[in-house]
Design a protein around this motif. Structure first.
Motif, PDB file in Angstrom:
ATOM      1  N   LYS A  72      42.163 119.803 116.114  1.00 19.34           N
ATOM      2  CA  LYS A  72      41.439 118.679 115.501  1.00 19.34           C
ATOM      3  C   LYS A  72      41.468 117.452 116.420  1.00 19.34           C
ATOM      4  N   ILE A  73      42.643 117.136 116.955  1.00 24.36           N
ATOM      5  CA  ILE A  73      42.767 115.980 117.853  1.00 24.36           C
ATOM      6  C   ILE A  73      41.933 116.200 119.117  1.00 24.36           C
ATOM      7  N   MET A  74      42.046 117.384 119.717  1.00 20.24           N
ATOM      8  CA  MET A  74      41.291 117.676 120.935  1.00 20.24           C
ATOM      9  C   MET A  74      39.786 117.657 120.673  1.00 20.24           C
ATOM     10  N   SER A  75      39.354 118.240 119.575  1.00 18.83           N
ATOM     11  CA  SER A  75      37.926 118.268 119.254  1.00 18.83           C
ATOM     12  C   SER A  75      37.372 116.858 119.065  1.00 18.83           C
ATOM     13  N   ALA A  76      38.119 116.017 118.379  1.00 20.89           N
ATOM     14  CA  ALA A  76      37.678 114.628 118.180  1.00 20.89           C
ATOM     15  C   ALA A  76      37.596 113.897 119.520  1.00 20.89           C
ATOM     16  N   TYR A  77      38.555 114.138 120.387  1.00 21.04           N
ATOM     17  CA  TYR A  77      38.574 113.496 121.709  1.00 21.04           C
ATOM     18  C   TYR A  77      37.378 113.958 122.548  1.00 21.04           C
ATOM     19  N   ILE A  78      37.087 115.251 122.507  1.00 21.94           N
ATOM     20  CA  ILE A  78      35.940 115.804 123.228  1.00 21.94           C
ATOM     21  C   ILE A  78      34.641 115.205 122.683  1.00 21.94           C
ATOM     22  N   GLU A  79      34.540 115.160 121.358  1.00 20.45           N
ATOM     23  CA  GLU A  79      33.318 114.671 120.717  1.00 20.45           C
ATOM     24  C   GLU A  79      33.002 113.221 121.076  1.00 20.45           C
ATOM     25  N   GLU A  80      34.036 112.390 121.227  1.00 25.03           N
ATOM     26  CA  GLU A  80      33.796 110.980 121.536  1.00 25.03           C
ATOM     27  C   GLU A  80      33.603 110.726 123.034  1.00 25.03           C
ATOM     28  N   SER A  81      33.763 111.765 123.837  1.00 23.66           N
ATOM     29  CA  SER A  81      33.735 111.585 125.293  1.00 23.66           C
ATOM     30  C   SER A  81      32.349 111.806 125.886  1.00 23.66           C
ATOM     31  N   LEU A  82      31.972 110.887 126.749  1.00 22.79           N
ATOM     32  CA  LEU A  82      30.740 111.038 127.514  1.00 22.79           C
ATOM     33  C   LEU A  82      31.049 111.429 128.952  1.00 22.79           C
ATOM     34  N   LYS A  83      32.333 111.598 129.252  1.00 21.35           N
ATOM     35  CA  LYS A  83      32.787 111.906 130.612  1.00 21.35           C
ATOM     36  C   LYS A  83      33.475 113.269 130.620  1.00 21.35           C
ATOM     37  N   PRO A  84      33.604 113.866 131.809  1.00 24.38           N
ATOM     38  CA  PRO A  84      34.399 115.093 131.902  1.00 24.38           C
ATOM     39  C   PRO A  84      35.847 114.820 131.473  1.00 24.38           C
ATOM     40  N   ILE A  85      36.505 115.851 130.977  1.00 19.02           N
ATOM     41  CA  ILE A  85      37.904 115.757 130.560  1.00 19.02           C
ATOM     42  C   ILE A  85      38.698 116.781 131.361  1.00 19.02           C
ATOM     43  N   LEU A  86      39.848 116.367 131.882  1.00 18.90           N
ATOM     44  CA  LEU A  86      40.743 117.242 132.637  1.00 18.90           C
ATOM     45  C   LEU A  86      42.062 117.357 131.908  1.00 18.90           C
ATOM     46  N   LEU A  87      42.752 118.457 132.152  1.00 16.42           N
ATOM     47  CA  LEU A  87      44.133 118.614 131.714  1.00 16.42           C
ATOM     48  C   LEU A  87      44.813 119.632 132.609  1.00 16.42           C
ATOM     49  N   GLU A  88      46.130 119.585 132.621  1.00 18.64           N
ATOM     50  CA  GLU A  88      46.928 120.505 133.430  1.00 18.64           C
ATOM     51  C   GLU A  88      47.497 121.595 132.531  1.00 18.64           C
ATOM     52  N   VAL A  89      47.541 122.808 133.059  1.00 17.88           N
ATOM     53  CA  VAL A  89      48.163 123.928 132.347  1.00 17.88           C
ATOM     54  C   VAL A  89      49.023 124.710 133.327  1.00 17.88           C
ATOM     55  N   GLU A  90      49.978 125.448 132.766  1.00 16.73           N
ATOM     56  CA  GLU A  90      50.805 126.322 133.594  1.00 16.73           C
ATOM     57  C   GLU A  90      49.960 127.494 134.073  1.00 16.73           C
ATOM     58  N   TYR A  91      50.409 128.125 135.136  1.00 20.55           N
ATOM     59  CA  TYR A  91      49.752 129.343 135.595  1.00 20.55           C
ATOM     60  C   TYR A  91      49.772 130.364 134.452  1.00 20.55           C
ATOM     61  N   PRO A  92      48.736 131.179 134.317  1.00 21.63           N
ATOM     62  CA  PRO A  92      48.663 132.133 133.205  1.00 21.63           C
ATOM     63  C   PRO A  92      49.519 133.373 133.421  1.00 21.63           C
ATOM     64  N   ASP A  93      50.794 133.177 133.761  1.00 15.99           N
ATOM     65  CA  ASP A  93      51.655 134.330 134.046  1.00 15.99           C
ATOM     66  C   ASP A  93      52.689 134.602 132.952  1.00 15.99           C
ATOM     67  N   THR A  94      52.570 133.911 131.814  1.00 15.55           N
ATOM     68  CA  THR A  94      53.395 134.231 130.647  1.00 15.55           C
ATOM     69  C   THR A  94      52.473 134.307 129.427  1.00 15.55           C
ATOM     70  N   VAL A  95      52.928 134.942 128.392  1.00 16.84           N
ATOM     71  CA  VAL A  95      52.133 135.066 127.172  1.00 16.84           C
ATOM     72  C   VAL A  95      51.849 133.677 126.589  1.00 16.84           C
ATOM     73  N   LEU A  96      52.865 132.817 126.568  1.00 14.39           N
ATOM     74  CA  LEU A  96      52.678 131.463 126.023  1.00 14.39           C
ATOM     75  C   LEU A  96      51.659 130.672 126.840  1.00 14.39           C
ATOM     76  N   ALA A  97      51.739 130.755 128.156  1.00 16.30           N
ATOM     77  CA  ALA A  97      50.780 130.044 129.019  1.00 16.30           C
ATOM     78  C   ALA A  97      49.369 130.589 128.785  1.00 16.30           C
ATOM     79  N   GLN A  98      49.232 131.882 128.638  1.00 19.41           N
ATOM     80  CA  GLN A  98      47.924 132.481 128.375  1.00 19.41           C
ATOM     81  C   GLN A  98      47.374 132.017 127.031  1.00 19.41           C
ATOM     82  N   ARG A  99      48.249 131.886 126.028  1.00 15.96           N
ATOM     83  CA  ARG A  99      47.816 131.402 124.712  1.00 15.96           C
ATOM     84  C   ARG A  99      47.338 129.960 124.794  1.00 15.96           C
TER      85      ARG A  99
END
Length: 172
Positions: free
Chosen positions: A81-108
């Protein structure tokens, strides 16, 4: 924001992120004076903190540095809900950092962001240390609504390093 509100946010941040992925209490509190930094909170009717998002607003893009949901309410859709609201109000690209997808939690986590429309960029990236004694952390950048070109990625990375992490690439 008063000290009690900040303390609740920092407690949730500390419970949700390892030391290598967050600043010290004093370092985090200093960010409140930065005009680019923004904290978004979600509370219940009793004014209890359920979730928060820490973001940076730059002329070219927005950067989600942290998002965390209280462990008691995880899985209830509040993070989306928070992310969707943030995306909806944005007119600019949005970036974020994630861990490498080498664990189940990171993939989720990556799948969560992909369902919101984020895409995993193929470029190499490391997060500079947020605390003394920590090292650079290999991560991946996700972007919304599309993947960056190599030139766009380099520009966004330079802005992050300069403004968020207060380093230059040459300090590595």
């Amino acid at each position: 924001m008063n000290d009690t509100e900040f303390d609740k946010i920092f407690a949730l941040m500390k419970a949700s992120f390892p030391a290598s992925e967050r600043r010290t209490y004093a370092g985090q509190k200093e960010l409140l004076a930065d005009p680019h930094y923004r904290l978004i909170t979600e509370t219940n009717s009793n004014n209890q903190l359920l979730a928060f998002m820490a973001a940076w607003e730059f002329p070219l893009f927005r950067f989600v540095e942290h998002i965390a949901v209280d462990p008691v309410t995880r899985g209830s859709g509040i993070g989306g809900k928070i992310m969707s609201a943030y995306i909806e109000e944005s007119l600019k690209p949005i970036l974020l950092e994630v861990e490498y997808p080498d664990t189940v939690l990171a993939q989720r986590r990556i799948s969560f962001y992909e369902r919101l429309g984020f895409q995993l960029n193929p470029f190499e990236y490391v997060q500079p240390p947020l605390q003394k004694g920590e090292t650079y952390l290999p991560l991946k950048i996700m972007s919304f609504p599309q993947i960056f070109t190599a030139e766009e990625f380099a520009l966004h990375k330079e802005i992050l390093y300069t403004n968020v992490y207060k380093v230059t690439e040459y300090q590595r």
